[in-house]
Write a protein that holds these residues in place. Structure first.
Motif, short mmCIF file in Angstrom:
data_model
loop_
_atom_site.label_atom_id
_atom_site.label_comp_id
_atom_site.label_asym_id
_atom_site.label_seq_id
_atom_site.Cartn_x
_atom_site.Cartn_y
_atom_site.Cartn_z
N SER A 15 0.81 -1.21 0.00
CA SER A 15 0.00 0.00 0.00
C SER A 15 0.85 1.26 0.00
CB SER A 15 -0.90 0.02 1.24
OG SER A 15 -0.13 0.20 2.41
N ARG A 17 0.58 3.63 2.03
CA ARG A 17 0.96 3.89 3.42
C ARG A 17 2.22 3.11 3.79
NH1 ARG A 17 -0.36 2.11 8.86
NH2 ARG A 17 -0.29 3.92 10.26
N LYS A 18 2.30 1.86 3.41
CA LYS A 18 3.49 1.06 3.70
C LYS A 18 4.70 1.62 2.96
CE LYS A 18 2.21 -2.32 6.49
NZ LYS A 18 2.05 -3.69 5.98
N ARG A 20 5.21 4.76 2.34
CA ARG A 20 5.66 5.94 3.11
C ARG A 20 6.41 5.51 4.36
NH1 ARG A 20 0.37 7.61 1.89
NH2 ARG A 20 -0.32 7.18 4.03
N ILE A 21 5.90 4.47 5.02
CA ILE A 21 6.57 3.97 6.23
C ILE A 21 7.97 3.48 5.90
CG2 ILE A 21 6.51 2.14 7.97
CD1 ILE A 21 3.40 2.39 7.83
N TRP A 132 2.61 -1.50 12.77
CA TRP A 132 2.46 -0.91 11.44
C TRP A 132 1.61 -1.79 10.51
CZ3 TRP A 132 3.63 3.91 11.63
CH2 TRP A 132 4.67 4.36 12.45
N GLY A 134 -1.53 -3.24 8.75
CA GLY A 134 -2.88 -2.74 8.50
C GLY A 134 -3.94 -3.71 8.97
N PRO A 180 -2.17 6.45 15.89
CA PRO A 180 -2.89 5.24 15.46
C PRO A 180 -3.60 4.57 16.63
CG PRO A 180 -0.69 5.30 14.50
CD PRO A 180 -0.74 6.41 15.52
N GLU A 224 4.41 8.43 10.79
CA GLU A 224 3.20 8.19 9.99
C GLU A 224 1.96 8.15 10.89
OE1 GLU A 224 0.85 7.32 6.58
OE2 GLU A 224 2.93 8.03 6.75
N PRO A 227 -4.31 5.92 9.60
CA PRO A 227 -4.86 6.02 8.24
C PRO A 227 -6.03 7.00 8.19
CG PRO A 227 -4.48 3.73 8.82
CD PRO A 227 -4.25 4.53 10.08
#
Length: 260
Positions: A15, A17-18, A20-21, A132, A134, A180, A224, A227
């Motif tokens: 993803s 998001r991953k 970016r992480i 981290w 999801g 989160p 991060e 979401p």
């Protein structure tokens, strides 16, 4: 490393998001060891739990090895074991390799989706990486399927009380926090049909102010947000930091989980 990175961050479907992480942790890899006291401590505590298991496992998989805090303890304790060390960040994996040399195998991998790994493992471990994921339940199930008969998974992840002080300041000001959502110990999403146990620990980390806390997360590569979170406008963010002058303590709520 570049060839492997293209696979993880492209065709494998990781993803955004991953991605970016992974990039954030790669950007912070050079200074990580100097700015990660909690991560170092938790890795040591998890290592103590692992060493208490007794006879050494033959094959070990580590998810999210980072620069090698836990990995180094595994290498020292289980010299005859075959270790597979994985991370989503190429730079972190390179730092781990520089620390430990060519004894272990190194794989660029999203631990939540361990496709491509060969064989089964007597021990699967992870220190402060699974927060981290999801889909924690699905990730644990997929990793659990990689355990050999009689194998065990041992991990440390973040729990519901993490950064409670940061969230409380936001709530007092009527603002949304980007922290989160982490599970309480009793709400860890265990896969169906597995034996499991969980323990918890609260670690307090002190900062000079809120700005230092935010800066520390960015230096780690751990900035991060949850979401879908939209960052606060600059004026609102300054209000949060202004409420945290003169010393600021933050809780890390650490959950130590086991599956067997």
């Amino acid at each position: 490393m570049r060839r492997a990175a293209a696979g993880v961050f492209g065709a494998s479907g990781v993803s955004a998001r991953k991605e970016r992480i992974g990039r954030a942790f790669s950007a912070g890899a050079a200074r990580y060891d100097a700015v990660a006291p909690v991560q170092r401590l938790v890795a040591a505590r998890l290592a103590e739990r692992i060493m208490a298991l007794g006879p050494g496992p033959r094959r070990i998989l580590e998810i999210g090895c980072g620069t090698g805090f836990l990995s180094a303890a595994l290498v020292a304790a289980f010299a005859d074991a075959a270790l597979v060390l994985t991370d989503i960040s190429p730079a972190m994996l390179a730092r781990c390799r520089a620390r430990l040399g060519e004894g272990p195998a190194y794989r660029l991998l999203d631990g939540e989706d361990p496709r491509g790994l060969e064989g089964r493992f007597d021990l699967i471990v992870s220190s402060l990486a699974m927060q981290w994921f999801g889909d924690l339940r699905g990730g644990l199930a997929r990793l659990g399927a990689r355990l050999a008969p009689g194998g065990r998974m041992m991990f440390a992840t973040l729990g519901a009380g993490t950064f409670a002080e940061w969230r409380a300041v936001h709530e007092t000001l009527g603002l949304a926090s980007g922290t989160p959502v982490y599970p309480a110990p009793e709400a860890l999403p265990w896969p169906a049909g597995v034996a499991h146990a969980v323990d918890e620990e609260f670690i307090i980390q002190h900062y000079a102010n809120g700005a230092e806390f935010v800066r520390s997360l960015k230096e780690l590569g751990a900035g991060e947000p949850a979401p879908g979170y939209r960052p606060l406008p600059p004026g609102a963010f300054r209000r949060v930091l202004g409420a945290l002058e003169g010393g600021f303590a933050v809780t890390y709520h650490v959950l130590y989980g086991e599956i067997w």
